[in-house]
Design an enzyme around this catalytic site. Structure first.
Site, PDB file in Angstrom:
ATOM      1  N   SER A 273       5.889   5.805  -0.606  1.00  0.00           N
ATOM      2  CA  SER A 273       5.153   4.557  -0.747  1.00  0.00           C
ATOM      3  C   SER A 273       5.776   3.724  -1.875  1.00  0.00           C
ATOM      4  CB  SER A 273       3.661   4.858  -0.969  1.00  0.00           C
ATOM      5  OG  SER A 273       2.884   3.703  -0.771  1.00  0.00           O
TER       6      SER A 273
ATOM      7  N   ASP B  97       1.189   4.389  10.275  1.00  0.00           N
ATOM      8  CA  ASP B  97       1.408   4.123   8.854  1.00  0.00           C
ATOM      9  C   ASP B  97       1.106   2.672   8.486  1.00  0.00           C
ATOM     10  OD1 ASP B  97       2.440   4.352   6.219  1.00  0.00           O
ATOM     11  OD2 ASP B  97       4.093   5.630   6.919  1.00  0.00           O
TER      12      ASP B  97
ATOM     13  N   HIS C 160       0.026   7.343   6.612  1.00  0.00           N
ATOM     14  CA  HIS C 160       0.834   7.041   5.435  1.00  0.00           C
ATOM     15  C   HIS C 160       1.267   8.278   4.649  1.00  0.00           C
ATOM     16  CE1 HIS C 160       2.428   4.227   2.556  1.00  0.00           C
ATOM     17  NE2 HIS C 160       1.618   4.606   1.575  1.00  0.00           N
TER      18      HIS C 160
END
Length: 307
Positions: free
Chosen positions: A120, A260, A287
């Site tokens: 991320s 995601d 995610h």
């Protein structure tokens, strides 16, 4: 897991402008230095989250004897907190976290040979780090990350349109009124998260713990990102690394989940512009595929690191 060699430590980090001594807390799984396997340095998301939800990457140590280094980035977790710097966009910069990486690599004496996995925001940081062509970087994994925040917001807005109308209405109402701490807004945010952050029910405790740290000390997240994963009001809202991706010399693996927040459109520029790159998608993940499809995730990452 109890037989794994684990050690924790702190690296002193001299930060001009911090106004006090700072330190980076870290954890090392496995043997360092290792006779054969290159250590993997893991960068958590947020910005302003903590390492807990990536602790599962110690499976790479258990299964394949890869040394894994996790750490809490400055500003949260067990590293130095700086709540007095809340809102200070000149202090909380990408460069600060790049500098912290160099400092940690030097402290651990591995700056000549290491791999990096960023998840991320950690992948955004990893791409910035790699684009500067640092010494010693072997392979790079960018997991669930955007190449620009404009693309991230565009993808999030598309995903929002798929939410139930009453959830969309609650999000829109509170964003317009700047009441994003209202329980109704938080409940609506969680509806998005159940679809696009993590599809496991209940949410794994390690992810709950990481989110709890951000609630306890939102300094970094609120300054750089904003109230949540899809309403970006912080200093990263204009962030874009696309024009520098061609500088990344490390062989790179891209990862995202089918559901995601990091939809294909946000990952695509990495694939187009990094010279040596491959891309694998996890069909049953949002995610956090390291939690949602753990076994396959470890196999994919190990095959890449080994190859």
């Amino acid at each position: 897991m109890s037989s794994l060699k684990v050690r924790e430590g702190e690296a002193a980090f001299n930060v001009p402008g911090a106004g006090k001594p700072c330190k980076t807390w870290y954890k090392v799984y496995g043997t360092l230095p290792h006779p054969h396997n290159t250590p993997l340095v893991v960068l958590h998301g947020g910005p302003g989250s903590t390492h807990e939800y990536l602790d599962i990457l110690s499976e790479l140590t258990r299964l394949f004897d890869v040394p894994v280094i996790l750490y809490d980035q400055l500003g949260n977790g067990r590293s130095t907190h700086l709540p007095e710097k809340n809102g200070d966009v000149d202090f909380w910069t990408v460069q600060l976290f790049v500098d912290e990486m160099h400092n940690l690599l030097n402290h651990l004496n591995i700056h000549d040979n290491y791999n990096v996995l960023g998840q991320s925001w950690g992948g955004m940081l990893a791409s910035e780090f790699a684009a500067r062509q640092p010494k010693g970087l072997g392979k790079l994994v960018i997991a669930d990350s955007p190449a620009s925040m404009a693309l991230w917001v565009k993808a999030a807005n598309e995903l929002r349109k798929e939410l139930p109308q009453e959830v969309q209405d609650a999000l829109n109402k509170h964003e317009a009124a700047d009441t994003t701490t209202d329980p109704e807004y938080i409940a609506a945010t969680n509806e998005f998260y159940k679809r696009h952050l993590c599809r496991l029910d209940p949410m794994p405790q390690s992810l709950v713990d990481g989110l709890a740290w951000m609630e306890k000390d939102p300094t970094v997240y609120s300054t750089m990102n904003g109230p949540n994963e899809f309403y970006i009001t912080g200093s990263l809202r204009t962030w874009n690394v696309i024009d520098r991706l061609h500088n990344i010399q490390a062989t790179t693996l891209l990862i995202n989940g089918r559901y995601d927040e990091a939809q294909d459109m946000v990952v695509e520029p990495f694939f187009q512009h990094i010279p040596k790159v491959r891309w694998i998608q996890f069909a049953d993940s949002a995610h956090v595929p390291q939690l949602e499809e753990t076994e396959r995730f470890m196999q994919v990452v190990w095959a890449f690191l080994r190859g």
